[in-house]
Design a protein around this motif. Structure first.
Motif, short mmCIF file in Angstrom:
data_model
loop_
_atom_site.label_atom_id
_atom_site.label_comp_id
_atom_site.label_asym_id
_atom_site.label_seq_id
_atom_site.Cartn_x
_atom_site.Cartn_y
_atom_site.Cartn_z
N LEU A 1 0.83 -1.22 0.00
CA LEU A 1 0.00 0.00 0.00
C LEU A 1 0.86 1.26 0.00
N MET A 2 1.97 1.24 0.72
CA MET A 2 2.88 2.39 0.74
C MET A 2 3.52 2.60 -0.63
N VAL A 3 3.94 1.51 -1.28
CA VAL A 3 4.51 1.60 -2.62
C VAL A 3 3.49 2.20 -3.58
N ASP A 4 2.27 1.71 -3.52
CA ASP A 4 1.21 2.21 -4.39
C ASP A 4 0.94 3.69 -4.13
N ALA A 5 0.87 4.07 -2.86
CA ALA A 5 0.60 5.47 -2.51
C ALA A 5 1.72 6.39 -3.01
N LEU A 6 2.96 5.95 -2.86
CA LEU A 6 4.08 6.78 -3.33
C LEU A 6 4.05 6.91 -4.85
N ASN A 7 3.76 5.83 -5.54
CA ASN A 7 3.70 5.90 -7.01
C ASN A 7 2.55 6.78 -7.48
#
Length: 140
Positions: A52-58
């Motif tokens: 979820l953090m990776v997705d949010a950053l992207n």
């Protein structure tokens, strides 16, 4: 005294995204581990939260921070050149923030000491008041 006070930099963007110390730790761990699962294991954060953090950053930035390669074997993730730049910019901001706030942070840290002597509370009021200045006479 346990340790020195620290400032943690969190950036809130106008698009609703944010960049936190935890995000930077994840980015750097993915850089090292080259996978989200590996980063989750190394950092102690759940795989779901990492994803979820990776997705949010992207989604926060117009340029992706990570490239992901799906697959049970041979899959992985790596940070993009923009992700590398993001780390450099964030670390630069951290250094500048520490430098700019060092004196004030030091004073605040001292204020947590029970023996701290307050600098301005009431001390100015107890001092005798100076006499008012006399007006200079004008010579014509």
């Amino acid at each position: 005294m346990k340790g020195a006070a620290q400032i943690e930099l969190t950036i809130n963007f106008n698009n609703g995204g944010r960049l936190t110390p935890e995000d930077l730790l994840l980015i750097e761990t993915i850089r090292k581990e080259r996978s989200i699962l590996g980063a989750a294991r190394a950092s102690g954060i759940s795989y779901r939260k990492c994803w979820l953090m990776v997705d949010a950053l992207n989604r926060t930035f117009e340029t992706p921070v990570f490239e992901t390669y799906p697959g049970r074997r041979g899959g992985g993730a790596e940070i993009t050149p923009f992700g590398e730049r993001l780390i450099a910019l964030y670390r630069s901001m951290e250094r500048r923030t520490r430098t700019a706030t060092a004196a004030a942070l030091g004073e605040l840290q001292k204020a947590t000491d029970p023996d701290y002597q307050k600098r301005a509370s009431g001390a100015a009021e107890a001092a005798p008041k100076a006499e008012p200045r006399r007006a200079r006479s004008r010579r014509s």
